[in-house]
Motif scaffolding. Structure first.
Motif: not given
Length: 222
Positions: A130-147, A151-159
């Protein structure tokens, strides 16, 4: 904030755009996790697969609203709070998916070390998962928020940036995700349930910083 969060979760549920990442995650688990495999190894695999899925859910949540509805939400609650609600909705969805995965993996996996010679406490392993899942969910949220927007409007760059960011966190030595996953696999070899609290704290700090940055830029660009 509660009303905004409920609104974003309802949008996500009704949009059915969550089906693609959830189905992909289920396929990853079906391929990589089999009954009778060592529990800590299986939990590490499931946690690793959750990170890019969480980033994908963020991309879905921040783009769910039509422009007119987004403008209304930003005018009523402020652009930063409206964007924060979307990011929190994605995190909660990813965390719920991770909890479900932990329950399944904990039940079907073998409560033993990698070589099968040492016992591993099933409940303790589930808690570490569960702790590992929360870490992955948190870092995945961070990556998604920054891409994603703003911050990035173009899907060609964001994805591509989203996928590369998730891969970077999973394979780079010293990243919180890599440290937590390594702790699980090492614990599986040694028959000891790990508690990488330092790496977990680092992951949550990274997530908070990324979310704050995205929300601050939303306020400036709205």
């Amino acid at each position: 904030m509660s009303a905004l969060l409920h609104y974003q979760l309802a949008l996500l549920a009704r949009s059915q755009r969550w089906l693609a990442p959830v189905i992909l995650y289920a396929v990853f688990l079906a391929v990589g996790v089999q009954g009778g495999q060592p529990i800590l190894d299986s939990l590490a695999y499931a946690a690793a697969a959750l990170l890019p899925v969480a980033a994908w859910l963020v991309r879905i949540c921040v783009s769910n609203e039509p422009p007119a509805a987004r403008t209304c939400s930003a005018a009523a609650a402020g652009p930063a709070r409206a964007h924060l609600a979307a990011l929190l909705a994605a995190f909660l969805a990813a965390a719920a998916l991770g909890v479900l995965a932990v329950l399944v993996v904990t039940v079907i996996s073998d409560a033993g070390s990698t070589n099968g010679r040492l016992p591993v406490a099933r409940l303790a392993a589930g808690a570490a998962g569960l702790l590992a899942m929360l870490v992955s969910a948190s870092l995945g949220t961070a990556v998604g928020a920054l891409t994603a927007w703003p911050l990035l409007r173009s899907a060609g760059k964001a994805v591509p940036a989203m996928l590369l960011g998730a891969l970077f966190l999973l394979v780079t030595t010293g990243s919180p995700a890599q440290m937590v996953l390594t702790a699980l696999t090492t614990g599986s070899r040694e028959g000891v349930v790990p508690w990488p609290l330092g790496a977990s704290a680092g992951a949550f700090a990274v997530a908070v910083a990324a979310v704050w940055t995205a929300c601050a830029l939303t306020s400036r660009r709205s």
